[in-house]
Write a protein that holds these residues in place. Structure first.
Motif, PDB file in Angstrom:
ATOM      1  N   ILE A   1      13.779  36.816  52.888  1.00  0.00           N
ATOM      2  CA  ILE A   1      14.798  36.612  51.836  1.00  0.00           C
ATOM      3  C   ILE A   1      14.171  36.741  50.449  1.00  0.00           C
ATOM      4  CG2 ILE A   1      16.453  34.998  50.816  1.00  0.00           C
ATOM      5  CD1 ILE A   1      16.584  33.529  53.411  1.00  0.00           C
ATOM      6  N   LEU A   2      12.995  36.117  50.276  1.00  0.00           N
ATOM      7  CA  LEU A   2      12.391  36.152  48.941  1.00  0.00           C
ATOM      8  C   LEU A   2      11.870  37.552  48.630  1.00  0.00           C
ATOM      9  CD1 LEU A   2      10.724  32.628  48.960  1.00  0.00           C
ATOM     10  CD2 LEU A   2      12.661  33.382  47.572  1.00  0.00           C
ATOM     11  N   GLY A   3      11.448  38.277  49.671  1.00  0.00           N
ATOM     12  CA  GLY A   3      11.069  39.678  49.475  1.00  0.00           C
ATOM     13  C   GLY A   3      12.265  40.461  48.956  1.00  0.00           C
ATOM     14  N   GLU A   4      13.408  40.258  49.587  1.00  0.00           N
ATOM     15  CA  GLU A   4      14.619  41.001  49.183  1.00  0.00           C
ATOM     16  C   GLU A   4      15.030  40.604  47.769  1.00  0.00           C
ATOM     17  OE1 GLU A   4      17.439  42.120  51.873  1.00  0.00           O
ATOM     18  OE2 GLU A   4      15.883  42.604  53.335  1.00  0.00           O
ATOM     19  N   LYS A   5      14.933  39.310  47.492  1.00  0.00           N
ATOM     20  CA  LYS A   5      15.281  38.839  46.155  1.00  0.00           C
ATOM     21  C   LYS A   5      14.421  39.528  45.090  1.00  0.00           C
ATOM     22  CE  LYS A   5      14.608  34.488  44.096  1.00  0.00           C
ATOM     23  NZ  LYS A   5      13.957  35.121  43.049  1.00  0.00           N
ATOM     24  N   ASN A   6      13.214  39.882  45.472  1.00  0.00           N
ATOM     25  CA  ASN A   6      12.306  40.546  44.523  1.00  0.00           C
ATOM     26  C   ASN A   6      12.369  42.071  44.627  1.00  0.00           C
ATOM     27  OD1 ASN A   6      10.527  38.574  42.909  1.00  0.00           O
ATOM     28  ND2 ASN A   6      10.618  37.655  44.951  1.00  0.00           N
TER      29      ASN A   6
ATOM     30  N   THR B   1       5.456  31.639  47.651  1.00  0.00           N
ATOM     31  CA  THR B   1       5.975  32.771  48.423  1.00  0.00           C
ATOM     32  C   THR B   1       6.804  33.682  47.513  1.00  0.00           C
ATOM     33  OG1 THR B   1       5.959  31.409  50.390  1.00  0.00           O
ATOM     34  CG2 THR B   1       7.325  33.388  50.481  1.00  0.00           C
ATOM     35  N   ASP B   2       7.563  33.082  46.627  1.00  0.00           N
ATOM     36  CA  ASP B   2       8.349  33.890  45.682  1.00  0.00           C
ATOM     37  C   ASP B   2       7.416  34.661  44.742  1.00  0.00           C
ATOM     38  OD1 ASP B   2      10.805  34.721  44.422  1.00  0.00           O
ATOM     39  OD2 ASP B   2      10.243  33.407  42.755  1.00  0.00           O
ATOM     40  N   ARG B   3       6.367  33.955  44.246  1.00  0.00           N
ATOM     41  CA  ARG B   3       5.396  34.612  43.346  1.00  0.00           C
ATOM     42  C   ARG B   3       4.724  35.772  44.069  1.00  0.00           C
ATOM     43  NH1 ARG B   3       0.677  31.776  40.336  1.00  0.00           N
ATOM     44  NH2 ARG B   3       0.506  30.284  42.026  1.00  0.00           N
ATOM     45  N   PHE B   4       4.352  35.502  45.313  1.00  0.00           N
ATOM     46  CA  PHE B   4       3.662  36.523  46.115  1.00  0.00           C
ATOM     47  C   PHE B   4       4.559  37.759  46.276  1.00  0.00           C
ATOM     48  CE2 PHE B   4       3.169  38.037  50.612  1.00  0.00           C
ATOM     49  CZ  PHE B   4       2.024  38.787  50.401  1.00  0.00           C
ATOM     50  N   CYS B   5       5.841  37.523  46.616  1.00  0.00           N
ATOM     51  CA  CYS B   5       6.750  38.658  46.832  1.00  0.00           C
ATOM     52  C   CYS B   5       6.948  39.452  45.544  1.00  0.00           C
ATOM     53  CB  CYS B   5       8.093  38.177  47.379  1.00  0.00           C
ATOM     54  SG  CYS B   5       7.965  37.586  49.071  1.00  0.00           S
ATOM     55  N   SER B   6       6.960  38.753  44.416  1.00  0.00           N
ATOM     56  CA  SER B   6       7.167  39.505  43.167  1.00  0.00           C
ATOM     57  C   SER B   6       5.933  40.370  42.886  1.00  0.00           C
ATOM     58  CB  SER B   6       7.509  38.575  42.001  1.00  0.00           C
ATOM     59  OG  SER B   6       6.342  37.987  41.500  1.00  0.00           O
ATOM     60  N   ILE B   7       4.748  39.885  43.230  1.00  0.00           N
ATOM     61  CA  ILE B   7       3.542  40.722  43.008  1.00  0.00           C
ATOM     62  C   ILE B   7       3.564  41.915  43.976  1.00  0.00           C
ATOM     63  CG2 ILE B   7       1.015  40.793  42.958  1.00  0.00           C
ATOM     64  CD1 ILE B   7       1.078  37.759  42.368  1.00  0.00           C
ATOM     65  N   LEU B   8       3.971  41.650  45.233  1.00  0.00           N
ATOM     66  CA  LEU B   8       4.056  42.762  46.205  1.00  0.00           C
ATOM     67  C   LEU B   8       4.965  43.854  45.664  1.00  0.00           C
ATOM     68  CD1 LEU B   8       4.607  41.474  49.850  1.00  0.00           C
ATOM     69  CD2 LEU B   8       2.571  42.493  48.824  1.00  0.00           C
TER      70      LEU B   8
END
Ligand SMILES: C[S@@+](CC[C@H](N)C(=O)[O-])C[C@H]1O[C@@H](n2cnc3c(N)ncnc32)[C@H](O)[C@@H]1O
Length: 475
Positions: free
Chosen positions: A426-431, A387-394
């Motif tokens: 949260i992980l979206g915001e982190k990214n 999920t973190d990897r995905f958000c960073s690509i987004l």
């Protein structure tokens, strides 16, 4: 760990979502999130896909977040399934692309987008020729049906198809009854003789109906009919069922072709049979996507790979166990079966809420090892890492002010609720993304996300399962 723990972001109800957008007509946004109508919607009805979107839902998201339908705008579904998002974007004249690791789902999505290039008469002729080819064979086979599913004649006297059953395919009980199997193999003989674009169309239809004539059924996981209390299928009118499906698909493709021709639209569309994680690197430029509408696999260990083994093997996409394993390894979050036995999986990012959750799950029934908390904590950690990897690509591929609508459900793992939607936020915001809202779009999901709790009854009563749309935006 000394870091402070921030409360998880707030969820809004469906009504709040309407208020927030100043929407007075509730039909205007997030229509049919439960996909109830999809079985009847042209093109979307071709193949049922577990946790598939409804065409109406994705259509209303596009209308809400890309209202001007700017020519050249791009809609992405990183986990495209059978292409619901892609079809709705395409119908609106928007460029669209999707990634999907499952060969059968990718074939379905691609065929939906390319079918408008086939003429209706070419399809009708091919369907008529198939029916003609099968008629005498099927009559002879039906004649051979004895009592209670046996054969009334020596099998060596029956017509023999050229196609052989897939060697690597295993099932606990014979997948097809002998007569049905021959009919399917003859159908595959015919399909093999077709040019590529017609072949895909027929493969989609065959994949859509295959399980319905087998001794298995979707419950929703693939189970033998006997274990689900259903009677076995000893014979079936295979060509009749397939022709009906093909005709339905032909009607839909003709309507889609007319729709596109009438608005003189010729959008670009592509489906990559590839993992989003590796594929996005090669294929997606920075700041290139206007809108993402997607639903990654839920954190419920639903086994897309095992459940589509019949289509993957019988349509000749894969041939052995290592092909299956490659698909399992590429799956978002992996599967519990693949990660339960390894070393404790660590989170690849720093987030105290997530570490506490994983530690809490890991501490439950440690004596059960892979089958208790330690095994399930590995699954949850892999899922959150992806999920973190995905958000960073987004965050990389979205255009500034571009949005992503991500539909996920909560899960109960070893009795612990995981609010997966809030972790996406949260992980979206982190990214570097901003949360526009978390909208609960369905509040009464049953059963399928309670994974190995031993507490099924209690857990369902206390913690409702829901689906939520997390809407993120690139500043
Ligand atoms: C919930 S389904 C999406 C259904 C889709 N919204 C539809 O309407 O058909 C999730 C999909 O993600 C696919 N998938 C899993 N891991 C993937 C990955 N790493 N890259 C691309 N697709 C993946 C699965 O095969 C599955 O089809």
């Amino acid at each position: 760990m000394s870091a402070t723990i921030t409360p998880l972001p707030q969820q809004l109800s469906f009504d709040d979502a309407l208020d927030q957008h100043g929407v007075t007509d509730p039909g205007r946004i997030f229509r049919d999130p439960t996909a109830a109508k999809n079985k009847f919607l042209p093109v979307h009805r071709w193949v049922n896909w577990i946790a598939g979107f409804s065409g109406t839902f994705t259509g209303s998201c596009i209308d809400l977040y890309l209202p001007d339908r700017r020519p050249g705008a791009t809609v992405l579904d990183p986990f495209a399934g059978v292409g619901t998002t892609l079809v709705e974007a395409y119908r609106r004249g928007l460029n669209t692309l999707g990634f999907e690791i499952n060969h059968f789902a990718a074939l379905v999505a691609r065929t939906k987008l390319q079918c408008t290039q086939i003429s209706e008469s070419a399809l009708s002729d091919a369907i008529a020729a198939y029916a003609k080819f099968m008629r005498p064979i099927e009559q002879e086979l039906d004649h051979a049906e004895g009592s209670s599913g046996g054969l009334a004649v020596d099998p060596s006297k029956l017509p023999v198809p050229r196609t052989r059953p897939p060697k690597g395919f295993r099932s606990r009980v014979p997948f097809f009854a002998p007569l049905v199997e021959r009919k399917v193999l003859f159908s595959l003989d015919y399909v093999a003789s077709l040019p590529e674009e017609l072949k895909s169309f027929f493969q989609v239809a065959l994949g859509a109906v295959m399980v319905s004539v087998s001794n298995y059924s979707y419950e929703p996981s693939l189970s033998s009919r006997a274990s689900a209390g259903r009677s076995s299928i000893v014979n079936a009118p295979v060509s009749h069922i397939l022709v009906k499906k093909l005709r339905e698909m032909t009607t839909d493709q003709a309507a889609l072709r007319k729709e596109l021709a009438s608005c003189q639209l010729n959008p670009a569309a592509a489906v990559y049979r590839q993992s989003f994680f590796s594929g996005s690197q090669e294929i997606l430029a920075d700041d290139s996507v206007d809108l993402v509408i997607t639903s990654p696999p839920y954190m419920n260990n639903y086994h897309y790979v095992r459940n589509t083994r019949p289509q993957l093997f019988w349509l000749d996409f894969i041939s052995n166990a290592s092909d299956l394993k490659a698909l399992e390894d590429a799956n978002y979050g992996r599967y519990w079966q693949s990660v339960r036995d390894g070393e404790p999986v660590q989170l690849s990012f720093d987030l105290p809420e997530a570490s506490l959750l994983v530690d809490q799950i890991r501490s439950i029934k440690p004596e059960k090892g892979a089958y208790g908390g330690p095994g399930w904590a590995n699954y949850v950690a892999c899922y959150l890492n992806d999920t973190d990897r995905f958000c960073s690509i987004l965050a990389r591929v979205l255009r500034p002010s571009g949005k992503a609508v991500i539909v996920v459900g909560n899960s109960i793992i070893q009795g612990v609720e995981v609010q997966v939607d809030r972790f996406f936020s949260i992980l979206g915001e982190k990214n570097g993304l901003k949360t526009i809202g978390i909208y609960v779009i369905r509040g009464q999901r049953v059963g399928s996300s309670i994974v190995n709790t031993g507490l099924r009854e209690n857990a369902t009563k206390k913690i409702p399962l829901y689906d939520a749309a997390v809407v993120l935006q690139k500043p």
